[in-house]
Design an enzyme around this catalytic site. Structure first.
Site, PDB file in Angstrom:
ATOM      1  N   CYS A   1     -16.290  -9.208  -2.369  1.00  0.00           N
ATOM      2  CA  CYS A   1     -16.133 -10.209  -3.435  1.00  0.00           C
ATOM      3  C   CYS A   1     -17.495 -10.684  -3.925  1.00  0.00           C
ATOM      4  CB  CYS A   1     -15.357 -11.421  -2.929  1.00  0.00           C
ATOM      5  SG  CYS A   1     -13.850 -11.000  -2.049  1.00  0.00           S
TER       6      CYS A   1
ATOM      7  N   GLU B   1     -10.490  -2.912  -4.786  1.00  0.00           N
ATOM      8  CA  GLU B   1      -9.839  -1.874  -3.982  1.00  0.00           C
ATOM      9  C   GLU B   1      -8.511  -1.442  -4.599  1.00  0.00           C
ATOM     10  OE1 GLU B   1      -8.717  -0.443   0.473  1.00  0.00           O
ATOM     11  OE2 GLU B   1      -9.710  -2.362   0.206  1.00  0.00           O
TER      12      GLU B   1
ATOM     13  N   GLU C   1      -1.215  -8.260   4.451  1.00  0.00           N
ATOM     14  CA  GLU C   1      -2.637  -8.392   4.790  1.00  0.00           C
ATOM     15  C   GLU C   1      -3.102  -9.802   4.477  1.00  0.00           C
ATOM     16  OE1 GLU C   1      -5.160  -5.337   3.243  1.00  0.00           O
ATOM     17  OE2 GLU C   1      -3.679  -3.761   3.547  1.00  0.00           O
TER      18      GLU C   1
ATOM     19  N   ARG D   1       0.835  -1.213   0.000  1.00  0.00           N
ATOM     20  CA  ARG D   1       0.000   0.000   0.000  1.00  0.00           C
ATOM     21  C   ARG D   1       0.863   1.254   0.000  1.00  0.00           C
ATOM     22  NH1 ARG D   1      -5.522  -0.571   1.097  1.00  0.00           N
ATOM     23  NH2 ARG D   1      -6.144  -2.668   1.693  1.00  0.00           N
TER      24      ARG D   1
ATOM     25  N   HIS E   1     -18.702  -8.334   2.430  1.00  0.00           N
ATOM     26  CA  HIS E   1     -17.873  -9.203   1.595  1.00  0.00           C
ATOM     27  C   HIS E   1     -17.965  -8.647   0.174  1.00  0.00           C
ATOM     28  CE1 HIS E   1     -17.444 -12.057   4.865  1.00  0.00           C
ATOM     29  NE2 HIS E   1     -18.768 -12.103   4.999  1.00  0.00           N
TER      30      HIS E   1
ATOM     31  N   ASP F   1     -13.849   4.732 -11.262  1.00  0.00           N
ATOM     32  CA  ASP F   1     -14.290   6.112 -11.071  1.00  0.00           C
ATOM     33  C   ASP F   1     -13.283   7.042 -11.743  1.00  0.00           C
ATOM     34  OD1 ASP F   1     -15.544   8.386 -10.288  1.00  0.00           O
ATOM     35  OD2 ASP F   1     -14.949   8.291  -8.189  1.00  0.00           O
TER      36      ASP F   1
END
Length: 737
Positions: free
Chosen positions: A705, A424, A413, A384, A703, A481
């Site tokens: 997914c 994400e 993670e 990240r 969730h 976006d």
């Protein structure tokens, strides 16, 4: 009375129409046996192979270089067609309207019947009735010379006449269509086709045999004749133009899925119906493209019936045969809805993914190495804290794997990527790259969109990364976006597939003040003012063919043409100046940046399916729709452990429907990983609310997914609202339960 007459025609004329159909078939067989079909001096109902060839006016979607329809010259170099000697005009529009009024009091239809009988008896009679001036030649391509108001009045009255008058009109049309043609079509013949095509009787399925033959004759006209019709179509009123389009779409739909199959000839004997109708629709689509703004939205040409046919068979037929030999709706992509095109692109992408993965597996086995499941995916491992650099490195190293299914892992993670981590990754990467401090894109507040920075640099690889991201999003059905202007997507399809010759420029398209207005409205307005300025441009503006740009605090000048700094802008050359200025801003000044972006996108989406898309449709596929319809989401939501009547669910929807737009977007992002709506609308999200049998002190869990929200059974609306807002406002990062 009108409805009764129309229904009566449907019921009472079937036997008559059947006889007409048999008559047409008999005449066709005799003529086809006796005459050479390829003879240019005789036009009988032509061979199907001619109908399927797309006319040059309707752009070949398989061409390597997309050509703008705006490039059509206003005056086509079509030969001036001969004018024929016409009979005398029977009645004026005023006379006809007076006859219709008299019928209301007398009930005597004789005068009206005689008018329809004479007018529709032949092509010359049609011209005599409706031509503005029987002696005028109307040599301009823009003016059909037809009295449109009179045509509309006659057709509007027709459906309210008795059946015998309506049958008389149809008989006259049949006789006209069966006429032997010697020599080329005249302008009067084209006017007759133009008038007949507007006949509202063709809404009725009992007239489809006649309508099909009319469409076939129009479809097989030569290119020069099509140009005349296209320019006449664009002069129709919006109402009449839309009626023509809807009538043709209905004709295609009912031929594909007839409510009463016995009404039509067997499909084997009328396989030319749909190709003929599609070609005439293509002429109307071209006419619509020539008008600014268009007469109707491009979406009005969509035929939703095609969503229910085997689209991949259509696509593979088009891939194999192109625009010849075999008909495919992909030859006419403007009739295929964006939802249907998305299905084609998704399945084409899936097939490419499977093919690439299978090849990797075969290569591994052939080298006697143990297969690894990871080799079937494009695996991205990123931190990240170094998101852009890690992503760029990974995509560069794994260039050969771009067409595999994408999987993302955030280092450190525990989240497993079933789709949510991928969403994400896209969101965070786009957010970082488009940040103003990053310097790659400039945000224009007036137009609320980003545009490419014209700053020169040594390496444009990050622009290629953005292109790859957009390609991966389309390839993996992820909405982004991104706020690019429509011009960007037009450039992205210029050309729609990468040219084999590396020297051919890419991402260059014709641009206008309208394109500039979508990015820099204030500048576009200033240039428009320059074009309309009535004073002396040279003395009052004192400008030259030069443009100035600030780069890192330094003002740099660029000549718009050789020696531009010494060429003054005058009243005579200001159009050239404006065009060169816009071309510089939207094409030349950002060429290297956009070329890298273009190659990045097409390195993933190198598919012929892209040639089916309009620029606006590419934007929808990439970005989805920003319009949120939470009521539609409520209607399509599924429940697990809850019923839609449960008190917690009622609280939930009361709260969500009362949220402002920003919180509704946060909820959508929290549960799906994106705040955009996919092409198919909210129903395509497959949104599910599951009961979370935990303490009501817990926050909701999502969730992403599976687009699933796990909701504890909160006891009050206030508690649910508070916990939901906390949850959706703090939703970055992933963990495992």
């Amino acid at each position: 009375a009108g409805a009764g007459a129309a229904v009566g025609l449907d019921r009472g004329s079937k036997g008559q129409i059947s006889t007409f159909s048999s008559f047409i078939s008999t005449v066709n067989q005799k003529k086809e046996a006796a005459e050479n079909r390829s003879s240019p001096t005789h036009l009988v109902f032509p061979n199907i192979k001619n109908v399927r060839d797309l006319p040059p006016i309707c752009l070949d979607v398989r061409q390597k270089q997309r050509v703008s329809i705006d490039a059509l010259p206003p005056e086509m170099k079509a030969p001036v067609l001969p004018e024929s000697v016409l009979p005398n005009q029977l009645k004026t529009m005023k006379d006809f309207q007076e006859d219709i009024e008299k019928v209301k009091s007398s009930g005597d239809w004789k005068a009206v019947h005689d008018f329809y009988l004479a007018t529709f008896d032949s092509f010359p009679e049609l011209n005599a009735a409706f031509k503005k001036d029987a002696t005028a030649s109307f040599n301009t391509i823009e003016d059909s010379g037809i009295n449109a108001k009179f045509v509309n009045a006659v057709y509007d009255a027709l459906l309210n006449t008795p059946q015998d008058i309506q049958k008389t009109v149809l008989k006259g049309i049949i006789n006209s269509l069966l006429q032997e043609w010697k020599g080329p079509r005249t302008k009067d013949d084209l006017r007759a086709y133009f008038i007949l095509l507007q006949n509202p009787q063709f809404n009725n399925t009992s007239t489809y045999v006649i309508y099909a033959h009319l469409l076939r004759q129009i479809a097989t006209l030569v290119e020069a004749d099509h140009h005349f019709l296209v320019h006449w179509f664009k002069k129709l009123s919006q109402k009449r133009f839309k009626q023509l389009v809807e009538r043709l779409l209905q004709f295609i739909s009912l031929r594909l899925f007839p409510a009463k199959p016995e009404e039509f000839p067997p499909i084997t004997k009328c396989s030319w119906w749909i190709p003929s109708a599609s070609k005439v629709l293509a002429l109307l689509n071209t006419a619509n493209s020539l008008v600014h703004p268009p007469l109707i939205p491009y979406t009005d040409f969509y035929n939703s019936t095609l969503d229910h046919i085997d689209l991949m068979e259509e696509y593979h037929t088009w891939q194999s045969f192109g625009n010849s030999h075999r008909f495919s709706f992909c030859q006419y992509p403007f009739v295929i809805s964006i939802a249907a095109k998305k299905i084609i692109i998704q399945r084409d992408s899936e097939q490419q993914m499977i093919s690439i993965a299978r090849q990797s597996l075969v290569d591994k086995v052939s080298r006697r190495q143990r297969p690894d499941m990871n080799m079937l995916f494009l695996n991205m491992k990123v931190r990240r804290t170094h998101l852009v650099s890690d992503s760029l490195d990974e995509l560069t190293r794994k260039r050969a794997d771009l067409k595999k299914k994408l999987k993302v892992t955030f280092v450190g993670e525990a989240g497993l990527d079933m789709g949510g981590l991928t969403k994400e990754w896209f969101l965070l990467l786009i957010r970082q790259i488009f940040h103003p401090d990053y310097g790659m894109f400039t945000y224009h507040k007036d137009s609320h969109c980003h545009w490419f920075s014209s700053f020169k640099c040594d390496n444009y690889s990050e622009f290629r990364l953005v292109g790859i991201l957009m390609g991966l999003a389309v390839y993996n059905s992820i909405t982004l976006d991104i706020r690019f202007p429509p011009c960007c997507y037009k450039k992205l399809l210029s050309p729609p597939i990468i040219p084999s010759d590396q020297n051919i420029p890419v991402g260059i398209c014709s641009v206008t003040t309208d394109d500039l207005c979508q990015i820099m409205p204030e500048l576009a307005h200033g240039l428009s003012e320059l074009l309309s300025y009535e004073g002396n441009v040279e003395e009052d503006f004192f400008s030259t063919f030069q443009v100035f740009q600030e780069e890192f605090g330094i003002i740099k000048s660029y000549n718009l043409k050789p020696g531009g700094d010494k060429i003054p802008v005058t009243n005579q050359n200001r159009k050239e100046y404006v065009q060169l200025y816009i071309d510089f801003l939207l094409n030349k000044s950002i060429y290297k940046q956009f070329a890298a972006f273009y190659y990045g996108f097409h390195s993933v989406c190198a598919s012929n399916a892209l040639m089916l898309l309009r620029p606006e449709e590419v934007e929808i596929l990439v970005c989805g729709s920003p319009e949120l319809d939470m009521h539609a989401l409520q209607r399509s939501t599924q429940y697990d452990g809850y019923a839609k009547t449960d008190v917690t669910i009622r609280y939930f929807w009361d709260v969500v429907l009362g949220f402002p737009l920003d919180l509704q977007k946060k909820l959508l992002h929290f549960t799906t990983g994106s705040d955009r709506v996919p092409v198919g609308g909210m129903a395509d999200l497959n949104f599910k609310i599951s009961k979370n049998e935990t303490s009501t002190n817990w926050l909701p869990v999502a969730h992403t997914c599976f687009n699933q929200l796990c909701l504890p059974p909160y006891k009050s609306k206030k508690d649910l609202k508070q916990k939901l807002i906390i949850g959706i406002s703090n939703s970055e990062g992933f963990g495992l339960e």
